[in-house]
Motif scaffolding. Structure first.
Motif: not given
Length: 307
Positions: A18, A20-22, A40, A122, A124-127
């Motif tokens: 993937d 698009n992983t952080l 991030y 990670p 959550g979804e965005d940090k």
């Protein structure tokens, strides 16, 4: 120019990644020279610990320090730009492990291809609440082989095999088997005929080894020291049932201190074939290049000694 074969060899297996992983987004941004850590990372975790990024070129706590790391990323490698080329990705247990090459376009001309392992956590979804970057020290201009421990062992003993499964558990038990000849036979026997070892060092330092006989020679060298002079304490796991990715700390036997052994950090990835045997063992550390490190530069808090 240093020659590496990580992407060339392992990309043949066409792993699912993937993009698009952080952590991959983070890496792509710092490779452009533009970055804001607050995008991030939170300043602290939900359990009140300062977020950190650890890499061969330093330990960086808090978003201001992570920004400093990012600002110097290209400069440290004497590059003008860089590209991220993911190869293998493992996501499990609250961790992401990306194995990849970063291609640094050097200011003096040419491209330096550096295989790296990126462990991230990670939230959550965005940090992200943490990241550890591993690569062989010779890729970084001016670097020394000492990679100080990242994790402090809860106890100075090797990890319980009960937290592992299948071939990885058996491998870890054999790695710490004092009957070295028996242990090496058992490790080789549990691998596929085309087992791959390595890939994280340039050919000049250590080529990629393929096949059981090549693997036996590798472990003839490794098990001169493990478990006699030190042992490998697994500290984190990211195991999706195919690949088990671990970060570890080397703990020194007390009797080996006089011979110059030290503690250091590293990571390893153990990939299972469809029948459960090990197809690949990918260790990313500076082992073998640590003799001669000035022990006076090691802080008291970074000595973990088995009594």
């Amino acid at each position: 120019m240093q020659v590496v074969h990580f992407k060339e060899e392992y990309s043949k297996n066409k792993y699912k990644v993937d993009p698009n992983t952080l952590d991959l987004k983070f890496l792509r941004e710092i490779c452009t020279g533009e970055f804001d850590a607050k995008k991030y990372f939170n300043e602290s975790t939900i359990y009140k610990k300062t977020v950190f990024l650890d890499a061969p070129n330093g330990h960086f706590e808090g978003t201001a320090e992570i920004n400093r790391f990012a600002k110097n990323w290209l400069k440290d490698f004497k590059a003008t730009k860089a590209e991220v080329h993911p190869v293998i990705q493992t996501i499990a247990g609250g961790h992401i492990c990306n194995e990849l090459e970063i291609h640094f376009h050097l200011a003096k001309g040419g491209v330096s291809k550096v295989p790296m392992t990126i462990f991230s956590d990670p939230i959550g979804e965005d940090k992200l609440e943490g990241m550890r970057i591993y690569f062989f020290y010779q890729f970084l201009p001016g670097a020394i082989p000492y990679r100080k421990p990242i994790f402090r062992p809860v106890v100075n003993s090797w990890a319980s095999p009960a937290v592992m499964t299948g071939a990885v558990r058996y491998y870890y038990e054999q790695l710490h088997n004092y009957r070295s000849s028996e242990a090496i036979d058992n490790i080789v026997a549990m691998c596929t005929e085309d087992v791959h070892y390595g890939g994280y060092r340039p050919d000049e330092a250590e080529p990629l080894f393929i096949g059981k006989e090549a693997l036996r020679k590798v472990y003839d060298g490794i098990m001169v020291n493990v478990p006699w002079n030190n042992y490998v304490r697994f500290e984190t796991f990211c195991d999706d049932g195919v690949t088990c990715c671990t970060e570890w700390t080397i703990v020194v036997r007390k009797t080996a201190l006089k011979d110059g052994f030290i503690n250091f950090a590293g990571c390893a990835m153990y990939e299972r074939a469809k029948d459960g045997r090990l197809y690949s063992i990918r260790i990313n550390d500076n082992a073998g290049f640590d003799p001669g490190i000035d022990r006076n530069t090691i802080s008291d808090g970074d000595w973990f000694i088995d009594s």
